[in-house]
Design a protein around this motif. Structure first.
Motif, mmCIF file in Angstrom:
data_model
loop_
_atom_site.group_PDB
_atom_site.id
_atom_site.type_symbol
_atom_site.label_atom_id
_atom_site.label_comp_id
_atom_site.label_asym_id
_atom_site.label_seq_id
_atom_site.Cartn_x
_atom_site.Cartn_y
_atom_site.Cartn_z
ATOM 1 N N THR A 114 91.797 88.830 44.124
ATOM 2 C CA THR A 114 91.810 89.222 42.713
ATOM 3 C C THR A 114 90.400 89.466 42.202
ATOM 4 O O THR A 114 90.162 90.383 41.397
ATOM 5 C CB THR A 114 92.501 88.137 41.867
ATOM 6 O OG1 THR A 114 93.785 87.843 42.419
ATOM 7 C CG2 THR A 114 92.679 88.602 40.425
ATOM 8 N N ALA A 115 89.441 88.657 42.664
ATOM 9 C CA ALA A 115 88.047 88.817 42.230
ATOM 10 C C ALA A 115 87.483 90.169 42.642
ATOM 11 O O ALA A 115 86.655 90.757 41.925
ATOM 12 C CB ALA A 115 87.187 87.693 42.801
ATOM 13 N N VAL A 116 87.930 90.682 43.799
ATOM 14 C CA VAL A 116 87.478 92.003 44.240
ATOM 15 C C VAL A 116 87.898 93.083 43.246
ATOM 16 O O VAL A 116 87.153 94.029 42.971
ATOM 17 C CB VAL A 116 88.029 92.315 45.649
ATOM 18 C CG1 VAL A 116 87.701 93.745 46.060
ATOM 19 C CG2 VAL A 116 87.466 91.339 46.669
ATOM 20 N N LEU A 117 89.111 92.933 42.690
ATOM 21 C CA LEU A 117 89.609 93.909 41.726
ATOM 22 C C LEU A 117 88.880 93.838 40.393
ATOM 23 O O LEU A 117 88.885 94.810 39.632
ATOM 24 C CB LEU A 117 91.109 93.696 41.489
ATOM 25 C CG LEU A 117 92.054 94.020 42.650
ATOM 26 C CD1 LEU A 117 93.489 93.778 42.208
ATOM 27 C CD2 LEU A 117 91.880 95.448 43.112
ATOM 28 N N ALA A 161 99.094 90.926 33.469
ATOM 29 C CA ALA A 161 99.786 90.582 34.712
ATOM 30 C C ALA A 161 99.792 89.076 34.947
ATOM 31 O O ALA A 161 100.803 88.514 35.379
ATOM 32 C CB ALA A 161 99.123 91.301 35.892
ATOM 33 N N VAL A 162 98.675 88.424 34.659
ATOM 34 C CA VAL A 162 98.584 86.972 34.867
ATOM 35 C C VAL A 162 99.539 86.232 33.934
ATOM 36 O O VAL A 162 100.281 85.334 34.353
ATOM 37 C CB VAL A 162 97.132 86.490 34.666
ATOM 38 C CG1 VAL A 162 97.075 84.970 34.608
ATOM 39 C CG2 VAL A 162 96.240 87.006 35.800
ATOM 40 N N VAL A 163 99.544 86.618 32.664
ATOM 41 C CA VAL A 163 100.424 85.938 31.694
ATOM 42 C C VAL A 163 101.895 86.193 32.030
ATOM 43 O O VAL A 163 102.716 85.263 32.045
ATOM 44 C CB VAL A 163 100.108 86.417 30.264
ATOM 45 C CG1 VAL A 163 101.106 85.815 29.271
ATOM 46 C CG2 VAL A 163 98.685 86.014 29.870
ATOM 47 N N LEU A 174 98.147 97.242 42.260
ATOM 48 C CA LEU A 174 97.518 96.102 42.927
ATOM 49 C C LEU A 174 97.136 95.016 41.919
ATOM 50 O O LEU A 174 97.255 93.820 42.210
ATOM 51 C CB LEU A 174 96.274 96.559 43.684
ATOM 52 C CG LEU A 174 96.500 97.356 44.976
ATOM 53 C CD1 LEU A 174 95.160 97.767 45.571
ATOM 54 C CD2 LEU A 174 97.312 96.557 45.981
ATOM 55 N N THR A 175 96.690 95.446 40.756
ATOM 56 C CA THR A 175 96.324 94.493 39.703
ATOM 57 C C THR A 175 97.536 93.671 39.284
ATOM 58 O O THR A 175 97.472 92.436 39.187
ATOM 59 C CB THR A 175 95.746 95.236 38.484
ATOM 60 O OG1 THR A 175 94.566 95.947 38.875
ATOM 61 C CG2 THR A 175 95.404 94.264 37.360
ATOM 62 N N ASN A 176 98.650 94.343 39.027
ATOM 63 C CA ASN A 176 99.880 93.639 38.657
ATOM 64 C C ASN A 176 100.374 92.761 39.817
ATOM 65 O O ASN A 176 100.821 91.628 39.609
ATOM 66 C CB ASN A 176 100.964 94.642 38.270
ATOM 67 C CG ASN A 176 100.647 95.363 36.977
ATOM 68 O OD1 ASN A 176 99.825 94.900 36.185
ATOM 69 N ND2 ASN A 176 101.258 96.502 36.759
ATOM 70 N N PHE A 177 100.283 93.299 41.029
ATOM 71 C CA PHE A 177 100.728 92.594 42.227
ATOM 72 C C PHE A 177 99.993 91.257 42.385
ATOM 73 O O PHE A 177 100.608 90.188 42.474
ATOM 74 C CB PHE A 177 100.473 93.503 43.442
ATOM 75 C CG PHE A 177 101.005 92.988 44.737
ATOM 76 C CD1 PHE A 177 102.232 93.412 45.220
ATOM 77 C CD2 PHE A 177 100.276 92.086 45.505
ATOM 78 C CE1 PHE A 177 102.725 92.948 46.432
ATOM 79 C CE2 PHE A 177 100.759 91.621 46.712
ATOM 80 C CZ PHE A 177 101.993 92.046 47.176
ATOM 81 N N LEU A 178 98.667 91.308 42.399
ATOM 82 C CA LEU A 178 97.877 90.088 42.609
ATOM 83 C C LEU A 178 97.904 89.174 41.392
ATOM 84 O O LEU A 178 97.902 87.949 41.524
ATOM 85 C CB LEU A 178 96.434 90.464 42.954
ATOM 86 C CG LEU A 178 96.234 91.101 44.333
ATOM 87 C CD1 LEU A 178 94.800 91.547 44.517
ATOM 88 C CD2 LEU A 178 96.628 90.125 45.439
ATOM 89 N N GLY A 179 97.925 89.758 40.201
ATOM 90 C CA GLY A 179 97.976 88.939 38.984
ATOM 91 C C GLY A 179 99.246 88.113 38.911
ATOM 92 O O GLY A 179 99.209 86.931 38.556
#
Length: 327
Positions: free
Chosen positions: A217-220, A125-127, A181-186
């Motif tokens: 993001t750290a929470v995830l 997600a970040v990349v 949520l991971t994709n969303f925040l990333g």
């Protein structure tokens, strides 16, 4: 970091504002992507799901949300957030309705693959989010957006949430929503970094927005890290099982082919279900030997449950040669 002019900031703002607009085009693409993704998940077709990834418009308001947070622009932030909320609600509700309508007793691998996100998904997600932000600042690389949309899908996880809720699979729905949520925040985090690198964002506002996104993001990272550790252990476990069942056939007394492995990590100790092909039934003593070997290899207790499919060789009957018969 480069410097951008006020005119360039306004131009970027206007472009993202248009991308985040909740209009007919956005709704048609959202509904279409949801329907295609849901049908692809129900039919277990990866090709159909990829089609939904390409047309889903959620990436555009995500970039607007990231830019608005950096610039402190409430109008763009509100419009992007409303567009994302509507698409999220439509995706879950429409797929839930389809799940109730079709009423499948169980789901295929495409659904299950989106119920256990881990740190690898966050990295993707970040990349992909960084590439999306870069494409917005560099219009000439806009052709890469299709590949980015496929790499980090937002609509399929939402559809998995709805389909899982329709059948009462709460654990699946939570896992799929965690992936969303991971994709969303990333994506938002990576877009912020790229926009800052490109010269957008006021200093004080930028620090607050970036710090808030990093904290969320750290929470995830905690549940994703736990899931990643389970994935590593499962890969190690499968490697050990294959070594036993293939290379060390003396352990079970015959040649056994491992077809599928499923581990219930919630049990104590974890229970490993093994689907195997064998020429003869396995005995409890043979299973006990394999179980002890696995516990020694993995340095922790496991319970093994073999589901054996017996293999029988059937050959054609030997017939005498008849030279007058047709070939």
């Amino acid at each position: 970091m480069t410097k951008v002019s006020v005119a360039e900031i306004e131009q970027m703002h206007d472009s993202l504002l248009e991308d985040s607009h909740l209009n007919l085009n956005y709704m048609v693409l959202t509904v279409s992507a949801c329907l295609i993704a849901s049908f692809g998940l129900l039919s277990n077709s990866a090709a159909v799901i990829i089609g939904a990834m390409i047309i889903a418009p959620l990436m555009m308001p995500l970039r607007g949300l990231a830019f608005a947070a950096l610039e402190g622009n409430t109008r763009l932030f509100r419009r992007s957030l409303i567009s994302l909320f509507v698409a999220t609600a439509v995706g879950i509700l429409l797929s839930c309705f389809l799940g109730v309508l079709v009423d499948l007793p169980e789901f295929g691998s495409e659904v299950l693959a989106r119920t256990q996100p881990n740190l690898i998904d966050l990295g993707i997600a970040v990349v992909a989010g960084g590439m999306s932000g870069f494409a917005k600042t560099r219009p000439k690389v806009g052709d890469a957006m299709a590949g980015t949309a496929i790499a980090v899908a937002l609509m399929p996880p939402l559809c998995v949430v709805g389909l899982s809720l329709s059948q009462g699979f709460w654990q699946f729905s939570w896992g799929a929503f965690l992936l969303y949520l991971t994709n969303f925040l990333g994506i938002i985090l990576a877009c912020m970094v790229v926009f800052i690198w490109a010269g957008y964002g006021g200093k004080s506002k930028t620090k607050r927005a970036l710090a808030s996104t990093l904290a969320l993001t750290a929470v995830l990272v905690i549940p994703l890290g736990i899931s990643f550790a389970q994935l590593v252990r499962q890969v190690q476990l499968q490697a050990s099982l294959k070594k036993i069942l293939v290379s060390r056939t003396v352990t079970v007394g015959q040649q056994v082919e491992l077809i599928r492995t499923n581990v219930d990590w919630t049990a104590n100790p974890p229970v490993v279900h093994l689907d195997v092909l064998a020429n003869e039934p396995l005995t409890s003593k043979q299973v006990d030997l394999v179980e002890k070997f696995i516990q020694k290899e993995m340095k922790r207790p496991f319970r093994l449950v073999f589901r054996v499919r017996e293999v029988r060789e059937v050959r054609s009957k030997d017939l005498p040669y008849n030279p007058n018969s047709a070939p």
